[in-house]
Structures are given as C-alpha cells and as structure tokens.
Enzyme design. Sequence first.
Site, mmCIF file in Angstrom:
data_model
loop_
_atom_site.group_PDB
_atom_site.id
_atom_site.type_symbol
_atom_site.label_atom_id
_atom_site.label_comp_id
_atom_site.label_asym_id
_atom_site.label_seq_id
_atom_site.Cartn_x
_atom_site.Cartn_y
_atom_site.Cartn_z
ATOM 1 N N TYR A 147 76.965 35.353 40.968
ATOM 2 C CA TYR A 147 77.187 34.248 40.094
ATOM 3 C C TYR A 147 77.365 35.415 38.978
ATOM 4 C CZ TYR A 147 74.275 32.471 35.612
ATOM 5 O OH TYR A 147 74.134 31.879 34.568
ATOM 6 N N ARG A 150 49.327 35.406 29.672
ATOM 7 C CA ARG A 150 50.660 35.524 30.377
ATOM 8 C C ARG A 150 50.099 35.509 32.016
ATOM 9 N NH1 ARG A 150 50.538 41.232 29.669
ATOM 10 N NH2 ARG A 150 49.840 40.943 27.552
ATOM 11 N N ASP A 170 69.573 35.082 46.496
ATOM 12 C CA ASP A 170 69.343 33.446 45.235
ATOM 13 C C ASP A 170 69.468 32.325 46.413
ATOM 14 O OD1 ASP A 170 70.531 33.524 41.941
ATOM 15 O OD2 ASP A 170 69.707 31.816 42.937
HETATM 16 C C1 LIG Z 1 72.965 30.786 41.638
HETATM 17 C C2 LIG Z 1 72.568 31.201 40.388
HETATM 18 N N1 LIG Z 1 71.187 31.696 39.740
HETATM 19 C C3 LIG Z 1 71.124 31.704 38.457
HETATM 20 C C4 LIG Z 1 71.590 31.552 37.746
HETATM 21 C C5 LIG Z 1 70.616 31.353 36.134
HETATM 22 O O1 LIG Z 1 70.016 29.638 35.804
HETATM 23 P P1 LIG Z 1 69.718 30.449 34.368
HETATM 24 O O2 LIG Z 1 70.777 29.463 33.984
HETATM 25 O O3 LIG Z 1 68.460 28.971 34.199
HETATM 26 O O4 LIG Z 1 69.027 31.774 33.671
HETATM 27 C C6 LIG Z 1 72.793 30.167 37.656
HETATM 28 C C7 LIG Z 1 72.630 29.967 36.642
HETATM 29 N N2 LIG Z 1 74.258 28.402 36.581
HETATM 30 N N3 LIG Z 1 74.899 28.746 35.938
HETATM 31 C C8 LIG Z 1 76.725 28.828 35.929
HETATM 32 O O5 LIG Z 1 76.892 27.862 37.446
HETATM 33 C C9 LIG Z 1 77.005 27.958 34.754
HETATM 34 N N4 LIG Z 1 77.673 29.183 34.218
HETATM 35 C C10 LIG Z 1 77.049 30.055 33.569
HETATM 36 O O6 LIG Z 1 75.913 30.102 33.126
HETATM 37 C C11 LIG Z 1 77.695 31.651 33.383
HETATM 38 C C12 LIG Z 1 77.474 31.176 31.733
HETATM 39 C C13 LIG Z 1 77.978 33.273 31.820
HETATM 40 C C14 LIG Z 1 78.969 33.265 32.406
HETATM 41 C C15 LIG Z 1 79.740 33.203 33.777
HETATM 42 C C16 LIG Z 1 78.549 31.570 33.962
HETATM 43 N N5 LIG Z 1 79.518 31.523 35.520
HETATM 44 O O7 LIG Z 1 78.798 30.337 36.139
HETATM 45 O O8 LIG Z 1 80.106 32.124 35.718
HETATM 46 C C17 LIG Z 1 72.925 30.201 39.117
HETATM 47 O O9 LIG Z 1 73.683 29.523 39.276
#
Ligand SMILES: Cc1ncc(COP(=O)(O)O)c(CNNC(=O)CNC(=O)c2ccccc2[N+](=O)[O-])c1O
Length: 391
Positions: free
Chosen positions: A112, A59, A184
């Site tokens: 996000y 872990r 982020d």
């Molecule tokens: C700035 C930022 N920070 C964290 C994450 C999450 O990362 P992960 O996908 O590895 O868990 C992300 C992931 N990005 N993914 C996207 O932009 C694609 N869209 C989504 O995942 C999504 C899913 C459900 C609802 C809404 C969205 N969205 O983008 O708004 C990110 O853009």
Amino acid sequence: MEQNMKRDTQLIHAGRAKQYTGKVVNPPVVRGSTIVFDTFAELKHATLNRGNRVPFYGRRGTDTHFALQQAICELEGGAGCALYPCGAAAVSGALLAFLKSGDHLLMVDSAYEPTRALCEKLLAGLGIETTYYDPQVGAAIVGLIKPNTKVIFLESPGSLTFEMQDIPAITAVARQHGIVTILDNTWASPILCQPFALGVDVSVQSATKYIVGHSDVMLGTASANEKHWPQLREYSYLMGYCASADDAYTALRGLRTLSVRLKQHQQSALTVANWLQQRPEVETVLHPALPSHPGQAIFQRDFSGSNGLFSFVLKQGSQQQVEAFIEGMAHFKMGFSWGGFESLITATMKVQQLRTATTWPYSGPLIRLHIGLEDVDDLIADLTAAFARFN
Ligand SMILES: Cc1ncc(COP(=O)(O)O)c(CNNC(=O)CNC(=O)c2ccccc2[N+](=O)[O-])c1O
C-alpha cells in the site's frame, strides 16, 4: 462457549462475553480516561493486570475495547490485539515495535503506497534500511536476508495490484532465521484468511474497511502470536496508540454482518470481474479468484473467499479517456478507501512508479473497483456507459 462452532456463528458470539455485555446483547460503549478504585487491593489487582484487559486507565482501554480485542483474537487466531486510530497507525505501530536503528526490513514491493512512504520518509530517518522484494518471491526470499534483517512485511493480496504471496513459504524461512513476519491482512478481513495458521507473527488490519463496513470510522488493529504479543502490546502502549470506545463499539457492530456482507461483495465482484474479462478494452482483470490470475492456486489454498476489491488494466487509454470513463458514474464514486457498502473507483497511470524491485508488465491505465452492495445489474450498466464514454 461451544468451541467448534462454524465461522458465521463465531461472528455472532465474538466479543460478547457476559463480562462485557452485562444484561444487553451488545457490549455497551464505556467511555473513560480515569478508572476509579475503592480499595488498594483493587488498584493493585488492576495494576498487575493492566495489560490483560483489566480496566486500569483509558489509554489501556475499557470493556468496549476489550470486547473488540477479544473478538479479533478469536476470529484471526491471535494471542492479543492492540487498537490504533487507523490502519496506517497499526502498520507503523507494528513495524516500530520490532525495528530499531541499524535494523533491516524486507518490504513487499506491492505494499500500500502510504506503507512504502512510511519506509522511505520515516523509517529511513530512524536508520532502518528497507529492501523491497518481489511479492512472488516465495522461499527465495532467503537470498535477500542480511545479518541485521529483523522484519519481513507482507501484504497479500496487494491492495492495488493483487499479487498473491506464498505466506507459509515466507514465514517458514523467517522462522528459521529468527525474523518477525508482519502481514497486512486488511483485504481478507479477519475471516477470509487465518494469518497465524499460515505462520505469521503479527497481523495488521485496517478496520476502517470491511470490519466497520460503513465508511464511517477510522480504526486499526494489530494482533500477535503468544511469542510476540508482549512486545507488540508494550511498544504500542509506549507510543500512546489507542482508539475511542465509540469506534470500538462500531467495529464490534460491523463484525456481526461481516460474513453476509462479504458474501454479497464477493458474488457481485466476481460477476463484474467475469464481465470485464469479455470487454475488448480490457487487458487483464486482477482478481485472485479468477483462473487467469497467476496467484489463484495460492488464493484457493490460503483463503476461504474473496471480497469486493479488485483491479483491471485497460489495453490503452489517455488521461482524458480515463477521466471520461470515471466522471459521470451513477454508482461508482471516486474515493480513497474501500470495504463499505458503496461502490468506489480509482485509477492510476503510474503503477511502475510504485515499484522498485519489480517491473510492472502493463502499460495501460489501472482501474481499481470496490464492488458495493448495489444491485450488480446497475453496476454493470454503469460500467457499460463508462466504456461508451471512454471509446
Ligand atoms: C492494505 C491497507 N493497509 C492499510 C491501510 C490504511 O488504513 P487506514 O486508511 O485505516 O489508515 C489501507 C487503506 N486503504 N486505503 C486505500 O486503499 C485508499 N487509498 C489510499 O488510502 C491512498 C492514500 C494516499 C495515497 C495512496 C493511496 N493508495 O491507496 O494507494 C490499506 O488498503
């Protein structure tokens, strides 16, 4: 290792200390839950140093994880890096490391969507109050601080609407009030922005995106400065966050081509963004590097480049027109995520529903593009045909 090497050279060396690579170029995949010891002295040494990249238990990681953690620290400038099964876990892990019941969180309004959902559905239930703030608030964020404000969360640029935040101004206010800042930093990847040089305490990445770069691994990282690393490390361990050695290996592999990929993504995205600005159907192009972007000065000050992700807003368009625009694309596929080699497209008609502290100034549909490594002429031809279907 030579300390003042250039960024591209650093990417080739990062995480490849001989203790991790042995006789080969890449740190091997070391899979393990149980680490075995021959002597009590060895076991005692590992126990005392279990949080400092000494193999102790699966872990905590193996040399493959340690190599990636070291690489991310070298590239972003953090004192320590924790790994998570995905970026969303890195976001939640970082927040829960510094928030407890009764605390107040300042969350950027352009975060996000799943990060917003975390605040509303999980943190609220833990007695953590969230106030959303205007991404362009800058030092005036001081007016939103309460006696129980413990964390300010930033995401710059916003990964859907691309507002730029004045990170140094906000981190300066946070430091004066003993508030932890979490950024982020996914859009910038570890090399387009130096979060700790801008005063950030914790930097979160979805390594799923450009770090891995091939849309085939879910992985998250959170790095912290000296002051906050012990707490981030301890709470992430207590919550059981970890990642596979295979995914850590794949992320290390992605780092080696990160710079050349980003340069190509940047070049093609700017070509497409400038082309979109000429289209009569387009209200505005939301790309931080464009002179028309309200945050361009901040982008030029704090970032060393851009990537393939940006959005544009149409002057108008029905649901049917947007569907006609997107369906039938030869190269842009609909899909959540970004940062791989392929071009992607998503659309939303409801940005205002994702805002509680600011008014979204546009009424037309928003389309987000990820510009991949295809020939940009083919991508523009694809978009030209899309506009023909739209009109
Ligand atoms: C700035 C930022 N920070 C964290 C994450 C999450 O990362 P992960 O996908 O590895 O868990 C992300 C992931 N990005 N993914 C996207 O932009 C694609 N869209 C989504 O995942 C999504 C899913 C459900 C609802 C809404 C969205 N969205 O983008 O708004 C990110 O853009």
